[in-house]
Scaffold this motif. Structure first.
Motif, mmCIF file in Angstrom:
data_model
loop_
_atom_site.group_PDB
_atom_site.id
_atom_site.type_symbol
_atom_site.label_atom_id
_atom_site.label_comp_id
_atom_site.label_asym_id
_atom_site.label_seq_id
_atom_site.Cartn_x
_atom_site.Cartn_y
_atom_site.Cartn_z
ATOM 1 N N UNK A 21 28.757 -24.917 1.409
ATOM 2 C CA UNK A 21 30.197 -25.207 1.245
ATOM 3 C C UNK A 21 31.074 -24.437 2.243
ATOM 4 N N UNK A 22 30.593 -23.277 2.742
ATOM 5 C CA UNK A 22 31.372 -22.511 3.718
ATOM 6 C C UNK A 22 31.176 -23.023 5.144
ATOM 7 N N UNK A 23 30.070 -23.749 5.378
ATOM 8 C CA UNK A 23 29.800 -24.313 6.715
ATOM 9 C C UNK A 23 29.330 -25.759 6.542
ATOM 10 N N UNK A 24 30.230 -26.650 6.124
ATOM 11 C CA UNK A 24 29.800 -28.040 5.851
ATOM 12 C C UNK A 24 29.619 -28.862 7.140
ATOM 13 N N UNK A 25 28.390 -28.862 7.658
ATOM 14 C CA UNK A 25 28.070 -29.608 8.883
ATOM 15 C C UNK A 25 27.097 -30.727 8.517
ATOM 16 N N UNK A 26 27.441 -31.976 8.859
ATOM 17 C CA UNK A 26 26.610 -33.141 8.498
ATOM 18 C C UNK A 26 25.458 -33.309 9.476
ATOM 19 N N UNK A 27 24.330 -33.750 8.965
ATOM 20 C CA UNK A 27 23.206 -34.171 9.808
ATOM 21 C C UNK A 27 23.426 -35.632 10.208
ATOM 22 N N UNK A 28 22.789 -36.107 11.308
ATOM 23 C CA UNK A 28 23.000 -37.496 11.738
ATOM 24 C C UNK A 28 22.728 -38.483 10.607
ATOM 25 N N UNK A 29 23.671 -39.424 10.391
ATOM 26 C CA UNK A 29 23.541 -40.399 9.301
ATOM 27 C C UNK A 29 22.401 -41.365 9.610
ATOM 28 N N UNK A 30 21.691 -41.777 8.582
ATOM 29 C CA UNK A 30 20.530 -42.643 8.744
ATOM 30 C C UNK A 30 20.862 -44.059 8.299
ATOM 31 N N UNK A 31 20.752 -45.006 9.221
ATOM 32 C CA UNK A 31 21.016 -46.413 8.889
ATOM 33 C C UNK A 31 19.729 -47.086 8.433
ATOM 34 N N UNK A 32 19.867 -48.015 7.497
ATOM 35 C CA UNK A 32 18.737 -48.821 7.021
ATOM 36 C C UNK A 32 18.952 -50.248 7.514
ATOM 37 N N UNK A 33 17.864 -50.893 7.982
ATOM 38 C CA UNK A 33 17.985 -52.271 8.453
ATOM 39 C C UNK A 33 18.559 -53.171 7.359
ATOM 40 N N UNK A 34 19.393 -54.099 7.779
ATOM 41 C CA UNK A 34 20.089 -54.974 6.822
ATOM 42 C C UNK A 34 19.160 -56.054 6.265
ATOM 43 N N UNK A 35 19.499 -56.614 5.083
ATOM 44 C CA UNK A 35 18.690 -57.704 4.509
ATOM 45 C C UNK A 35 18.679 -58.940 5.413
ATOM 46 N N UNK A 36 17.628 -59.735 5.289
ATOM 47 C CA UNK A 36 17.503 -60.962 6.092
ATOM 48 C C UNK A 36 17.441 -62.223 5.220
ATOM 49 N N UNK A 37 17.301 -62.054 3.904
ATOM 50 C CA UNK A 37 17.106 -63.207 3.015
ATOM 51 C C UNK A 37 17.953 -63.021 1.763
ATOM 52 N N UNK A 38 18.500 -64.116 1.237
ATOM 53 C CA UNK A 38 19.289 -64.014 0.006
ATOM 54 C C UNK A 38 18.957 -65.162 -0.939
ATOM 55 N N UNK A 39 19.207 -64.946 -2.216
ATOM 56 C CA UNK A 39 19.070 -66.024 -3.205
ATOM 57 C C UNK A 39 20.044 -65.741 -4.346
ATOM 58 N N UNK A 40 20.366 -66.770 -5.096
ATOM 59 C CA UNK A 40 21.295 -66.633 -6.217
ATOM 60 C C UNK A 40 20.533 -66.369 -7.511
ATOM 61 N N UNK A 41 20.954 -65.321 -8.227
ATOM 62 C CA UNK A 41 20.452 -65.045 -9.575
ATOM 63 C C UNK A 41 21.513 -65.557 -10.536
ATOM 64 N N UNK A 42 21.131 -66.371 -11.500
ATOM 65 C CA UNK A 42 22.130 -66.945 -12.407
ATOM 66 C C UNK A 42 21.625 -66.970 -13.848
ATOM 67 N N UNK A 43 22.562 -67.132 -14.736
ATOM 68 C CA UNK A 43 22.225 -67.234 -16.159
ATOM 69 C C UNK A 43 21.410 -68.508 -16.385
#
Length: 603
Positions: free
Chosen positions: A291-313
Motif C-alpha cells: 500500500x505504501x508503494x503501489x506499483x502495478x505489474x504488466x496487465x495480462x490480456x486473455x484472447x477473446x471468444x470466437x464462438x457464441x450461442x444463445x442460452x434460453x428458457x
C-alpha cells in the motif's frame, strides 16, 4: 529461499500424458504414504474430466525433491481451454513440453509453445510414451526442433534438454540406450535447467493475479506468483485494477500448496505460488501491491471468444418436468457465477428477457458449461453456435482454425473434397506408415458439423484436432447441413409399428416407447426437405388373423447424439433442449404454421 524453488507448467496436446506424468512425479516425491490408495489421473478432479479423460481446469500442486520445492501447474490440453493455459504461463519460469512419441507435435502443442516462447521461457522437451507400438522418438525430436524454428524461437530456447519418459510406468531417461528405474533424470533436469524465480524478497510486495477460484465461505480466491517482497495473513495490501485504480483491503486468509492439498500459512516469500482470500472484486490480471508503494505489474490480456450461442428458457411441452432450475433468473445467476472463474467466457443480455448470449473459445468450451449446468439440475434450450465476426481495418474478418487430420490413405480424397467445400486451404501433408497427416487453415464456422461427418467418412479411423489460428477476411458462404429432418406430428409416445415404416425415410434418433411432442426432431430425413411424420400411430386391430400376414417388426437401433454432436447438428431454425436426464432436438417454432410463416419471412 527462492534458490530452492522451481516453478514449472506442463503443457501438451490433449491425451499426450500430462496428468499421468504428474501422478508419477507425485508418487516418487513422497507425497503419498506407501499404503495409500491412489486413483489414476489424480489431478483430474471433477467428474467430467474423469469421464472424458481430458484436463479442463489448470491446477496447482507442489512437491519436494530433496531440498528443492517444485511448484507444478497441470494445464488443459484442448485449445478451447487455452485461456487457462495463457494465464498460468505468467506464473512459471519454465515449461515441460510433453509430446507423444508417436503423434509428434499437434495443434495445441503449437498454440501453447508459442505462448511460452513469447514469454521468454526455455522449455524442457519430454518425449512421452516411448513404449508405445510404432513410437518414433528420434523423428519426433526433429519435428519438435522444426516447430521451434517455425515459431521463431531464440537461440537459447533452441538449446532445449530432451527427456524420454514412460509416464505410466514412472520411468525417465536422457538416452534411449540407457535403462531407467524412476523419474530421477527428469527431476535432475528440472533442478539444473530451470532457473530459480527472478525476484527480490527485500523489495515492496507485488503479485500478479493469474487465476481465480470461488468458495462460498471465503469468496473469491486469487492465485499467483509473488514477484517481489513477502506477504503475511492479515496484512493490508493495495489492489491495482487494469485501469490503474487503486483500492485497499485486508488479507483474510493466505493459502499455500503442499502436495495436492491447500493449507493455511502465515507468511510467504517472493518466488512462491500462493492463494489470497478477502477481496470480492479482484480479477485476472490485476496486481496486489504494497500500500505504501503501489506499483502495478504488466496487465495480462486473455484472447477473446470466437464462438457464441444463445442460452434460453426451455419452452417445450416437457418444460419443468425433469429439471429443478428452469427460470431465466436462476439461469442468469448461474452464468454470472461462471464468470467469476471462467475468464474466457462472456455473457450478454439480449432483447428477449429469457435469452442470454454466451460467448466462448469453442464448441467444447461452451458444451462443458452446458454439461455442468444440466448435472446441477438446470433445464434450458440452446441455439446453433455462431462465429463472432470482427471489423479489422474496415474489413469484416472471421476466426480461422489450424486443423490437423490423421487419416488412412484410402479416405484422404473424400476428406480433402469435403473440406474444400468448407473453404479449407491445405498447408502441409506428411506421410506416416499408411496414415497421412493433413494440415489445413479453415474458417471456424466450416468446422461446425464436420466432426460427425468426418468420423462417418473415415469409418471412425480418422483423428481430427484444431486450434485457433488468426482472424482473416470473411471467406463467403459455406453450405450447411444437406439433409432435412423428421419432425414429430403430435404429442405422444413412439410406437414400434410407426417407427418401422419410417425407417425407409431416413435415420431415426429415437426408439420405441419414447415421449415426443409436436415440433420435436426425431430423425434425419433422407432428402433435403423437412418431413412431418406420425411416430405415435399404432396398428389397427381386427378380428381377422392369418398365418404369415404379420411382418416381424425389426427396428434399426437409433442414432444417439451426444451434447457436442447435437450442437453441431442443428440448423439456424432449431434448438437443443437440455435437461438433467435428456438431450432433445426441436424446431424453434413447434407449430407447423408458425414454421411456414418463419420460412416465408426469411425467404
Amino acid at each position: 529461499m527462492p534458490q530452492n524453488i522451481r516453478n514449472i507448467a506442463i503443457i501438451a496436446h490433449v491425451d499426450h500424458g500430462k496428468t499421468t506424468l504428474v501422478d508419477a512425479m507425485l508418487k516418487q516425491s513422497g507425497v503419498f504414504r506407501d499404503n495409500q490408495v491412489i486413483t489414476e489421473r489424480i489431478m483430474d478432479s471433477n467428474d467430467i474430466e474423469r469421464e472424458r479423460g481430458i484436463t479442463i481446469l489448470s491446477k496447482n500442486l507442489s512437491l519436494f525433491h530433496g531440498d528443492l520445492k517444485i511448484n507444478v501447474v497441470d494445464t488443459p490440453g484442448h485449445a478451447d481451454f487455452g485461456g487457462e493455459v495463457e494465464r498460468v504461463l505468467k506464473m512459471v519460469d519454465s515449461v515441460l513440453l510433453l509430446v507423444d512419441a508417436f503423434d509428434g507435435p499437434m495443434p495445441q502443442t503449437r498454440f501453447v509453445l508459442k505462448k511460452s516462447l513469447d514469454l521468454g521461457h526455455r522449455p524442457i522437451v519430454v518425449i512421452n510414451k516411448i513404449d508405445r507400438p510404432g513410437a518414433r522418438p528420434e523423428q519426433v525430436v526433429d519435428m519438435v526442433f522444426d516447430l521451434f524454428c517455425e515459431l521463431n524461437a531464440a537461440e537459447q530456447q533452441l538449446d532445449f534438454p530432451i527427456v524420454y519418459t514412460n509416464a505410466k510406468a514412472g520411468l525417465a531417461t536422457l538416452d534411449l540406450t540407457d535403462s531407467a528405474e524412476n523419474l530421477a533424470a527428469l527431476f535432475q533436469v528440472i533442478r539444473d535447467r530451470v532457473s530459480p524465480p527472478q525476484v527480490d524478497p527485500q523489495a515492496p510486495f507485488q503479485m500478479l493475479v493469474t487465476s481465480i477460484d470461488y468458495n462460498d465461505y471465503l469468496g473469491r480466491i486469487a492465485t499467483g506468483k509473488i514477484s517481489n517482497g513477502r506477504v503475511r495473513a492479515g496484512q493490508t495490501v493495495a489492489v491495482i485494477d487494469k485501469h490503474g485504480k487503486i483500492s485497499k483491503g485486508r488479507i483474510t486468509k493466505l493459502i499455500g500448496f503442499e502436495g495436492l492439498q491447500q493449507s493455511e500459512i502465515k507468511e510467504a516469500l517472493a518466488g512462491d505460488i500462493v492463494c489470497i482470500a478477502g477481496f470480492e472484486e479482484i480479477g485476472i490480471g490485476e496486481t496486489f501491491a504494497d500500500p505504501d508503494h503501489p506499483v502495478a505489474l504488466p496487465y495480462m490480456d486473455i484472447d477473446e471468444p470466437t464462438l457464441s450461442m444463445n442460452f434460453m428458457v426451455n419452452t417445450s411441452p416437457f418444460a419443468g418436468q425433469e429439471g429443478k432450475f428452469v427460470t431465466s433468473r436462476v439461469i442468469r445467476e448461474r452464468l454470472q457465477k461462471e464468470l467469476r472463474t471462467n475468464v474466457s467466457l462472456r455473457v450478454e443480455d439480449t432483447e428477449l428477457t429469457d435469452t442470454f448470449k454466451v460467448s466462448g473459445r469453442g464448441e467444447l468450451h461452451l458444451s462443458i458449461l452446458i454439461e455442468h449446468m444440466r448435472r446441477e439440475g438446470f433445464e434450458l434450450a440452446v441455439s446453433k453456435p455462431e462465429v463472432i465476426l470482427r471489423e479489422i481495418d474496415g474489413v469484416t474478418c472471421e476466426p480461422m482454425e489450424f486443423l490437423t487430420i490423421d487419416v488412412p490413405e484410402e479416405f484422404q480424397g473424400t476428406v480433402i473434397e469435403k473440406l474444400g467445400v468448407r473453404k479449407a486451404e491445405m498447408v502441409a501433408m506428411h506421410t506416416m506408415e499408411g496414415t497421412n497427416r493433413l494440415e489445413f487453415v479453415i474458417p471456424a464456422r466450416g468446422l461446425i458439423g464436420f466432426r460427425t461427418e468426418f468420423l462417418t467418412d473415415t469409418r471412425g479411423t480418422g483423428v481430427l484436432n484444431h486450434t485457433f489460428h488468426e482472424y482473416a477476411p470473411y471467406k463467403g458462404s459455406i453450405p450447411g447441413r444437406k439433409n432435412g429432418v423428421l419432425i414429430a406430428l403430435e404429442n405422444g409416445e413412439t410406437v414400434a409399428y410407426s417407427l418401422y415404416s419410417l425407417q425407409d425415410r431416413g435415420i431415426l434418433f429415437v426408439g420405441p416407447g419414447v415421449r415426443v411432442y409436436e415440433g420435436m426432431i426425431i430423425g434425419e430425413h433422407a432428402k433435403q426437405n423437412d418431413l412431418v411424420v406420425n411416430a405415435c400411430r399404432g396398428k389397427k386391430l381386427t378380428n381377422v388373423r392369418a398365418s404369415g400376414s404379420d411382418e416381424a417388426i425389426r427396428i434399426t437401433p437409433p442414432r444417439t447424439l451426444s451434447l457436442e454432436q447435437a450442437l453441431e447438428y442443428i440448423d439456424e431454425d432449431e434448438l437443443v433442449e437440455v435437461t438433467p436426464s435428456s438431450i432433445r432436438l426441436r424446431k424453434k417454432y413447434l407449430d407447423a404454421n408458425e414454421r411456414k410463416r418463419y420460412e416465408k419471412n426469411r425467404g
